[in-house]
Scaffold this motif. Structure first.
Motif, short mmCIF file in Angstrom:
data_model
loop_
_atom_site.label_atom_id
_atom_site.label_comp_id
_atom_site.label_asym_id
_atom_site.label_seq_id
_atom_site.Cartn_x
_atom_site.Cartn_y
_atom_site.Cartn_z
N PHE A 143 0.82 -1.21 0.00
CA PHE A 143 0.00 0.00 0.00
C PHE A 143 0.86 1.26 0.00
CE2 PHE A 143 -3.58 -2.67 1.61
CZ PHE A 143 -4.57 -2.22 0.76
N LEU A 144 1.83 1.34 0.91
CA LEU A 144 2.65 2.55 1.02
C LEU A 144 3.46 2.77 -0.25
CD1 LEU A 144 3.83 2.31 4.74
CD2 LEU A 144 1.84 3.50 3.80
N GLY A 145 3.93 1.68 -0.86
CA GLY A 145 4.66 1.81 -2.12
C GLY A 145 3.78 2.34 -3.23
N TYR A 146 2.51 1.91 -3.23
CA TYR A 146 1.57 2.41 -4.23
C TYR A 146 1.34 3.91 -4.07
CZ TYR A 146 -2.79 3.19 -6.73
OH TYR A 146 -3.75 3.69 -7.58
N ALA A 187 9.07 2.92 11.92
CA ALA A 187 10.41 3.50 12.06
C ALA A 187 11.41 2.80 11.15
CB ALA A 187 10.87 3.41 13.51
N ALA A 188 11.19 1.50 10.93
CA ALA A 188 12.12 0.72 10.12
C ALA A 188 11.94 0.97 8.62
CB ALA A 188 11.95 -0.77 10.42
N ILE A 189 10.73 1.30 8.17
CA ILE A 189 10.47 1.37 6.72
C ILE A 189 10.15 2.76 6.20
CG2 ILE A 189 9.67 -1.03 6.72
CD1 ILE A 189 6.81 0.03 6.40
N GLU A 190 9.98 3.74 7.07
CA GLU A 190 9.59 5.07 6.58
C GLU A 190 10.56 5.64 5.56
OE1 GLU A 190 8.66 8.09 9.39
OE2 GLU A 190 6.96 7.00 10.26
#
Length: 236
Positions: A143-146, A187-190
């Motif tokens: 989702f965030l990548g989209y 925190a790890a992927i933002e």
């Protein structure tokens, strides 16, 4: 005349996506279920409606018009308060993004009760742990990548044109909610989504949003809403 917004009085929930757009635009509204006996008044209002009644809150009311479902409410506000582009293709692109946000919200909500919607989290902890891992590892990046890719389509600072729309304020809430629900994971992927985080920070600087976040109208996240934080469900 102010809009009348009906939603559960003790949580941000889906109603918050509507509130953020209203607050950012400075549109007058009354949060009808806030205050004493708010839930009772909400249930009574829903029970009294006939015909084209909402299935569930949130719903927005003005004069004789009642609109339910977040994406539908925001589509209406976008068209009537200049919170969306004027071009048809652009307007439905923003609506498409909002519907995808709706999908993400539904999946986040299901993490903490994946077996039975009406059962408590404590009754399905092992299944929730499995659902949370799948959501953290697979669905969040998808989702965030989209949304990150959607931001790159527009050369400006926002999702479309050079001004904010209701989809921008909704993505702000997605980042806020996921940070509360999964602080370690976020925190790890933002860093993989710099455009989305930049957009979140821009929305936070809008004068209407600043005033709202500093007011008592903005309820705190809690473990009754959509985005719920349980330490055992978080992970990097």
């Amino acid at each position: 005349m102010a809009y009348r917004l009906w939603y559960w009085p003790t949580i941000q929930g889906r109603g918050e996506f509507v509130r953020l757009a209203l607050e950012a635009a400075g549109i007058d509204y009354v949060d009808c279920a806030r205050g004493a006996d708010g839930e009772k008044r909400l249930l009574a209002d829903m029970a009294a409606r006939r015909g084209r009644a909402p299935f569930a809150p949130p719903y927005l009311e003005i004069d004789q018009l009642v609109i339910a479902q977040v994406a539908d409410i925001l589509l209406y506000l976008g068209e009537n308060h200049d919170l969306a582009p004027s071009a048809v293709a652009d307007r439905y692109w923003i609506h498409q993004l909002q519907l995808t946000i709706t999908d993400l919200v539904a999946e986040a909500h299901n993490v903490h009760h994946p077996v039975e919607m009406r059962a408590y989290y404590r009754e399905q902890k092992p299944e929730a742990a499995r659902a949370a891992k799948q959501f953290r590892d697979g669905r969040m990046p998808k989702f965030l990548g989209y949304f990150e890719a959607a931001l790159r389509v527009n050369p400006g600072d926002w999702l479309i044109d050079h001004r904010w729309t209701y989809a921008d304020t909704s993505l702000f809430q997605i980042v806020e909610g996921l940070r509360y629900m999964f602080p370690r994971r976020m925190a790890a992927i933002e860093g993989d989504y710099p455009g989305l985080i930049r957009l979140h920070d821009q929305v936070a600087q809008l004068s209407g949003i600043q005033a709202y976040l500093n007011s008592d109208r903005r309820l705190a996240f809690n473990t009754e809403g959509i985005f719920r934080h349980y330490l055992e469900l978080d992970g990097e």
